[in-house]
Design a protein around this motif. Structure first.
Motif, short mmCIF file in Angstrom:
data_model
loop_
_atom_site.label_atom_id
_atom_site.label_comp_id
_atom_site.label_asym_id
_atom_site.label_seq_id
_atom_site.Cartn_x
_atom_site.Cartn_y
_atom_site.Cartn_z
N LEU A 445 0.76 -1.12 -0.13
CA LEU A 445 0.04 0.11 0.17
C LEU A 445 0.69 1.06 0.01
N SER A 446 1.70 1.37 1.00
CA SER A 446 2.69 2.53 0.79
C SER A 446 3.45 2.62 -0.05
N GLY A 447 3.94 1.55 -0.78
CA GLY A 447 4.71 1.75 -2.05
C GLY A 447 3.88 1.93 -3.13
N TYR A 448 2.55 1.82 -3.34
CA TYR A 448 1.77 2.30 -4.45
C TYR A 448 1.43 3.71 -4.24
N ARG A 449 1.01 4.21 -2.81
CA ARG A 449 0.58 5.60 -2.74
C ARG A 449 1.98 6.40 -3.10
N SER A 450 3.16 5.90 -2.86
CA SER A 450 4.20 6.60 -3.02
C SER A 450 4.64 6.84 -4.46
N HIS A 451 4.02 6.33 -5.42
CA HIS A 451 3.98 6.49 -6.91
C HIS A 451 2.76 7.20 -7.44
N VAL A 452 1.79 7.37 -6.57
CA VAL A 452 0.61 8.09 -6.89
C VAL A 452 0.49 9.45 -6.45
N GLY A 453 -0.08 10.70 -7.12
CA GLY A 453 -0.40 11.79 -6.74
C GLY A 453 -1.66 12.03 -6.55
N LEU A 454 -2.46 12.56 -5.78
CA LEU A 454 -3.76 12.99 -5.78
C LEU A 454 -3.95 14.37 -5.24
N VAL A 455 -4.48 15.01 -6.18
CA VAL A 455 -4.84 16.59 -5.96
C VAL A 455 -6.17 16.97 -6.04
N GLU A 456 -7.01 17.24 -5.18
CA GLU A 456 -8.36 17.35 -5.04
C GLU A 456 -8.64 18.96 -5.23
N GLN A 457 -9.83 19.13 -5.32
CA GLN A 457 -10.09 20.54 -5.37
C GLN A 457 -9.98 21.33 -4.28
N ASP A 458 -10.44 20.61 -2.95
CA ASP A 458 -10.22 21.17 -1.75
C ASP A 458 -9.08 20.85 -0.83
N ARG A 529 7.03 14.02 -5.03
CA ARG A 529 7.35 12.68 -5.09
C ARG A 529 7.21 12.26 -6.35
N ARG A 530 7.44 12.87 -7.46
CA ARG A 530 7.71 12.11 -8.64
C ARG A 530 6.55 11.13 -9.13
N PRO A 531 5.36 11.37 -9.02
CA PRO A 531 4.39 10.48 -9.18
C PRO A 531 4.53 10.05 -10.53
N ARG A 532 4.08 8.54 -10.74
CA ARG A 532 4.07 7.95 -12.06
C ARG A 532 2.56 7.98 -12.39
N ILE A 533 1.61 8.19 -11.53
CA ILE A 533 0.25 8.34 -11.66
C ILE A 533 -0.08 9.67 -11.07
N LEU A 534 -0.66 10.55 -11.74
CA LEU A 534 -0.95 11.70 -11.03
C LEU A 534 -2.72 12.02 -11.44
N ILE A 535 -3.57 12.01 -10.26
CA ILE A 535 -4.99 12.15 -10.39
C ILE A 535 -5.47 13.50 -9.90
N LEU A 536 -6.22 14.11 -10.70
CA LEU A 536 -6.49 15.73 -10.51
C LEU A 536 -8.07 15.54 -10.52
N ASP A 537 -8.64 15.98 -9.40
CA ASP A 537 -9.97 15.93 -9.03
C ASP A 537 -10.74 17.28 -9.00
N GLU A 538 -11.09 17.73 -10.02
CA GLU A 538 -11.70 19.27 -10.16
C GLU A 538 -10.59 20.29 -9.78
N THR A 539 -9.51 20.16 -9.92
CA THR A 539 -8.45 20.93 -9.47
C THR A 539 -8.55 22.39 -10.17
N THR A 540 -8.92 22.30 -11.32
CA THR A 540 -9.14 23.77 -11.92
C THR A 540 -10.68 24.22 -11.86
#
Length: 594
Positions: A445-458, A529-540
């Protein structure tokens, strides 16, 4: 037929969390017991020597004086040592409980449960643990010491005469019996006080986080009335509890007096017991009764501690967010639906030839990463679906857009991909450039999250400087790396706007920055963190056209090296994506935001 396991007292349920300090707790109890035994001896020796001098007009043997002086010195040393180690163990208990709590919060927060509130979590982590530190560091050992003293007193009185031991035992039983009704009543009242304080903590957090809305809607008087009403309720409940505790104290004093009278009468009529020893027996009994009555008093006042312990146990025991246990009729039929279709071909059957086996904690594969979703479903409750069965393939390095109406499950999908939650049905696989599929549940779990970035609206901006916020993602971050990362997120540190550079203070919750700066700081924090997967949730969502364009330009620079998943309802944001997938609307009762 199912059986319900017996309920465990929460005060005992926390003992395993303190197992590392068990030796220190036992030593504290032994020191306290030795201190009380020394005090009992001093009471007996003092009464005997005084009575001997007054009644028989002679001094006690030198051994009594030497032993008494030694007991005085021993008590001085033990009292100092007990205070020293009890304070030390109290802080260690506090740290252990908070670390166990934060481990629980890390597993179970965010939760799909609608009754989880940050105010209650904060009250648990700060207030409840502070109530418990003294209980485990001092009160628990005090109760154990009182029990040992009681047994020792029974044996000592039994040596003088069986009737003395029986009379003392019956008196102690009466003391406990008269205290039990008050114990139950105080327990119920303590539960009400604890609930009222918990509700007030939640209200205070809501008030502080919504200060601007309260002022703009002119709700100050209404909020003040709510806070005053909750305070009055707590004060009234605590007043009633104090009255009952005072009544209990009076009953204990009467019981103590009755026990002393019984012991005196029995000792006076005890054959073979010299009269000169009777005051010593009374003094010793009184000295033993002091910690015993105090222990009974503690037992009648344990409910606040028990309620605090129950709250802490609930926090420590928060489960990792997993599937909702439910039975949904027709699930087999619905599992063949394909609300999201991105090609005319049905996805390959799972598991694929390159799939990994379940039950391991595998490391992340090397190279670019993609994602595949197969019939993924999620619900906040059995009757509140948040994401319809979803099939989706995201290629490594692709910039994909996710669109849909409010309530269609966009935010839910983002949190599933970030592994904050687990699907109720279906599976999510990580795809490597070799073509192998890895079930996310098989990966560390921690290894996966270290490669994933989540940026939410709030996205939360923490109190402190820009540097403090960036270092949350990587404590080893250097200032040069930070200055290199910020432009990649579209943030240029103009000296007029950022006079201290990366050390410029942002204010509480980012009150000193704009919405566009907030979004770019959150993106920069993820990029650190140099994510390999970046998830943007309503960031704009809250950005103006210029800020949006600047942020999207920053994402363009990531093309190819990072898989970007942009969730948005804005056409201008989605237009920059390689392709856009539409989530269908769900027909359900209003529930948590999706």
């Amino acid at each position: 037929m199912s059986t319900t396991p017996p309920r465990t007292d929460p005060l005992w349920a926390l003992i395993p969390a303190l197992s590392a300090h068990r030796g220190a707790l036992i030593w504290t109890g032994l020191v306290g017991l030795a201190n009380n035994l020394a005090l009992v001896f001093l009471a007996v020796a003092g009464s005997y020597t005084v009575t001997l001098a007054l009644v028989e007009h002679r001094l006690a043997e030198p051994g009594w004086w030497i032993t008494a002086a030694s007991a005085v010195l021993l008590r001085a040393v033990l009292t100092w040592h007990e205070m020293d180690i009890s304070h030390s163990i109290a802080y260690r208990v506090l740290a252990a409980l908070r670390m166990a709590l934060f481990d629980g919060f890390a597993r179970g927060v965010p939760s799909r449960s609608p009754d989880q509130h940050t105010g209650r979590l904060a009250a648990t982590a700060m207030g409840e643990t502070e109530k418990l530190e003294f209980f485990y560091a001092h009160t628990l050992t005090q109760l154990a010491g009182a029990a040992v003293l009681l047994i020792g007193a029974l044996l000592a009185l039994g040596g003088l005469g069986p009737t003395l031991a029986v009379g003392f035992a019956l008196g102690c039983a009466a003391l406990v019996a008269f205290s039990l009704p008050l114990l139950r009543k105080n327990a119920r009242l303590g539960e009400r006080i604890q609930r009222a304080k918990s509700d007030q903590s939640a209200l205070v957090v809501d008030v502080l986080s919504g200060t601007r809305e309260i002022l703009s809607f002119d709700l100050r008087d209404r909020v003040g009335e709510q806070l005053s009403a909750s305070t009055r309720r707590i004060v009234e409940l605590e007043r009633r509890l104090r009255v009952r505790e005072s009544a209990a104290a009076s009953i204990r004093e009467l019981c103590t007096l009755a026990i002393l009278i019984v012991v005196f009468v029995l000792a006076w009529n005890q054959p073979g017991l010299e009269r000169v020893w009777i005051p010593a027996v009374i003094a010793g009994t009184l000295t033993v009764l002091a910690p015993l009555t105090e222990a009974v008093a503690v037992l009648t006042q344990l409910q606040p501690h028990r309620a605090s312990a129950a709250t802490v146990v609930a926090g420590i025991s928060l489960p990792t967010e997993g599937p909702v246990e439910r039975a949904i009729e027709g699930s087999a039929e619905r599992s063949t639906e394909r609300p999201i279709v991105e090609s005319s071909e049905r996805p390959a059957e799972y598991p694929s030839p390159g799939s990994t086996r379940r039950g391991s904690s595998m490391r992340m594969p090397a190279g670019p990463l993609g994602l595949e979703l197969n019939a993924v479903e999620f619900s906040y409750a059995p009757d509140a679906p948040a994401l319809a069965p979803t099939w989706l393939t995201i290629a490594a390095g692709e910039h994909i857009g996710i669109a849909g109406r409010s309530g269609s499950g966009k935010t839910t999908l983002a949190r599933l991909l970030a592994r904050l939650w687990e699907p109720d049905r279906g599976s999510i696989h990580l795809t490597a450039e070799t073509g192998a599929h890895y079930d996310l549940r098989d990966l560390d779990l921690s290894g996966y999250r270290s490669h994933v970035g989540l940026v939410e609206q709030d996205a939360t901006i923490f109190h402190g400087s820009l540097w403090d916020n960036l270092r949350l993602a990587d404590p080893t971050l250097t200032e040069d790396t930070a200055l290199h990362t910020l432009p990649r997120a579209g943030l240029t540190l103009d000296p007029g706007r950022w006079p201290a550079g990366v050390h410029t203070e942002l204010g509480e919750a980012g009150s000193g920055i704009s919405g566009g700066e907030r979004a770019r700081i959150a993106l920069a924090r993820a990029l650190v963190r140099r994510p390999r997967i970046l998830i943007l949730d309503e960031t704009t969502a809250s950005l103006d056209a210029r800020s949006e364009s600047s942020l999207l330009d920053a994402l363009e620079a990531l093309r190819g090296e990072t898989t970007v998943i942009t969730i948005s309802h804005r056409p201008s944001t989605l237009a920059r994506c390689d392709r856009v997938v539409q989530l269908p609307a769900l027909h359900r009762e209003p529930g948590p935001r999706g």
